[in-house]
Motif scaffolding. Sequence first.
Motif, PDB file in Angstrom:
ATOM      1  N   ALA A  22       0.834  -1.204   0.000  1.00 17.75           N
ATOM      2  CA  ALA A  22       0.000   0.000   0.000  1.00 17.75           C
ATOM      3  C   ALA A  22       0.865   1.249   0.000  1.00 17.75           C
ATOM      4  N   SER A  23       1.948   1.226   0.765  1.00 18.11           N
ATOM      5  CA  SER A  23       2.858   2.365   0.807  1.00 18.11           C
ATOM      6  C   SER A  23       3.519   2.566  -0.546  1.00 18.11           C
ATOM      7  N   ALA A  24       3.989   1.462  -1.162  1.00 19.87           N
ATOM      8  CA  ALA A  24       4.623   1.555  -2.479  1.00 19.87           C
ATOM      9  C   ALA A  24       3.630   2.040  -3.523  1.00 19.87           C
ATOM     10  N   ASP A  25       2.379   1.565  -3.451  1.00 15.83           N
ATOM     11  CA  ASP A  25       1.352   2.029  -4.381  1.00 15.83           C
ATOM     12  C   ASP A  25       1.082   3.519  -4.199  1.00 15.83           C
ATOM     13  N   GLY A  26       1.077   3.982  -2.952  1.00 13.34           N
ATOM     14  CA  GLY A  26       0.878   5.401  -2.683  1.00 13.34           C
ATOM     15  C   GLY A  26       2.008   6.251  -3.228  1.00 13.34           C
ATOM     16  N   ILE A  27       3.228   5.772  -3.082  1.00 16.72           N
ATOM     17  CA  ILE A  27       4.384   6.495  -3.615  1.00 16.72           C
ATOM     18  C   ILE A  27       4.320   6.532  -5.132  1.00 16.72           C
ATOM     19  N   LYS A  28       3.975   5.408  -5.741  1.00 15.50           N
ATOM     20  CA  LYS A  28       3.856   5.353  -7.197  1.00 15.50           C
ATOM     21  C   LYS A  28       2.780   6.320  -7.684  1.00 15.50           C
ATOM     22  N   ALA A  29       1.630   6.304  -7.028  1.00 18.37           N
ATOM     23  CA  ALA A  29       0.526   7.184  -7.425  1.00 18.37           C
ATOM     24  C   ALA A  29       0.914   8.654  -7.258  1.00 18.37           C
ATOM     25  N   ALA A  30       1.568   8.976  -6.149  1.00 21.06           N
ATOM     26  CA  ALA A  30       1.993  10.364  -5.928  1.00 21.06           C
ATOM     27  C   ALA A  30       2.986  10.800  -7.002  1.00 21.06           C
ATOM     28  N   GLY A  31       3.902   9.915  -7.369  1.00 27.95           N
ATOM     29  CA  GLY A  31       4.854  10.234  -8.431  1.00 27.95           C
ATOM     30  C   GLY A  31       4.175  10.465  -9.765  1.00 27.95           C
ATOM     31  N   GLU A  32       3.168   9.650 -10.073  1.00 23.31           N
ATOM     32  CA  GLU A  32       2.442   9.815 -11.335  1.00 23.31           C
ATOM     33  C   GLU A  32       1.659  11.121 -11.362  1.00 23.31           C
ATOM     34  N   VAL A  33       1.102  11.504 -10.222  1.00 23.29           N
ATOM     35  CA  VAL A  33       0.370  12.774 -10.156  1.00 23.29           C
ATOM     36  C   VAL A  33       1.338  13.947 -10.304  1.00 23.29           C
ATOM     37  N   LEU A  34       2.464  13.882  -9.594  1.00 21.63           N
ATOM     38  CA  LEU A  34       3.440  14.978  -9.661  1.00 21.63           C
ATOM     39  C   LEU A  34       4.069  15.112 -11.043  1.00 21.63           C
ATOM     40  N   ARG A  35       4.181  14.006 -11.768  1.00 20.98           N
ATOM     41  CA  ARG A  35       4.741  14.047 -13.119  1.00 20.98           C
ATOM     42  C   ARG A  35       3.927  14.995 -14.000  1.00 20.98           C
ATOM     43  N   ILE A  36       2.628  15.014 -13.786  1.00 25.13           N
ATOM     44  CA  ILE A  36       1.739  15.901 -14.541  1.00 25.13           C
ATOM     45  C   ILE A  36       1.605  17.259 -13.852  1.00 25.13           C
ATOM     46  N   ALA A  37       1.524  17.246 -12.533  1.00 33.40           N
ATOM     47  CA  ALA A  37       1.258  18.474 -11.780  1.00 33.40           C
ATOM     48  C   ALA A  37       2.395  19.488 -11.876  1.00 33.40           C
ATOM     49  N   LEU A  38       3.647  19.036 -11.913  1.00 36.48           N
ATOM     50  CA  LEU A  38       4.764  19.985 -11.969  1.00 36.48           C
ATOM     51  C   LEU A  38       4.728  20.850 -13.232  1.00 36.48           C
ATOM     52  N   PRO A  39       4.641  20.260 -14.431  1.00 33.19           N
ATOM     53  CA  PRO A  39       4.558  21.121 -15.619  1.00 33.19           C
ATOM     54  C   PRO A  39       3.292  21.978 -15.645  1.00 33.19           C
ATOM     55  N   VAL A  40       2.177  21.432 -15.186  1.00 35.44           N
ATOM     56  CA  VAL A  40       0.932  22.208 -15.167  1.00 35.44           C
ATOM     57  C   VAL A  40       1.062  23.392 -14.209  1.00 35.44           C
ATOM     58  N   ALA A  41       1.643  23.153 -13.030  1.00 34.23           N
ATOM     59  CA  ALA A  41       1.833  24.238 -12.061  1.00 34.23           C
ATOM     60  C   ALA A  41       2.801  25.290 -12.605  1.00 34.23           C
ATOM     61  N   ALA A  42       3.863  24.851 -13.265  1.00 34.01           N
ATOM     62  CA  ALA A  42       4.824  25.798 -13.842  1.00 34.01           C
ATOM     63  C   ALA A  42       4.143  26.654 -14.910  1.00 34.01           C
ATOM     64  N   GLY A  43       3.356  26.016 -15.765  1.00 38.56           N
ATOM     65  CA  GLY A  43       2.629  26.774 -16.779  1.00 38.56           C
ATOM     66  C   GLY A  43       1.587  27.685 -16.168  1.00 38.56           C
TER      67      GLY A  43
END
Length: 180
Positions: A22-43
């Motif tokens: 569950a912890s690894a799945d949470g880390i994976k999910a957070a990484g996938e969200v941040l992969r999109i969120a960082l460029p969107v936030a920068a833009g």
Amino acid sequence: MRRLSIRTAACVIAITAQTENASADGIKAAGEVLRIALPVAAGGWSLYQRDYEGVLQLVVSEVIAEGVSFGLSHVVREQRPNKSDWHSFPSDSTAVSFSAASYLQIRYGWDYGLPAYALAAFVGYSRVEAKEHHWGDVLAGAVIGWGASELTTVRFRNFAITASPGYQGRPLGFSVAASW
């Protein structure tokens, strides 16, 4: 008594394994969200600043980072740690994240860049933790993303120089205004 201890130990191991998954799945999910969120936030920040030139620089940087990492992943045959395919090198998620972080650092300074780099590093960590990439893949992706922004991004300068009309059309003086 011995059977009880074995059952207890088995239950503890099962619960621990489920918690780790569950912890690894949470880390994976957070990484996938941040992969999109960082460029969107920068833009989004650039749009908020009315920095349309910066938005263009970000988009070009992201396209270069994604394009180079995608191309290399189809030329370099490296198997993922989870054995799902042979497109492990480099990490495109890390490349895109570091491109956005580097863009923010170059364009707006370390106040924006440092937290963005920390989030991008977490994206890289999440890819290794999810067994999608090796550390070398993540490092290569980070270098690709950083390099893409280094090539395309220039420091944001929001200033104006105006001349004040003086006698017979000659300037009497000038003023410099800056905002950040």
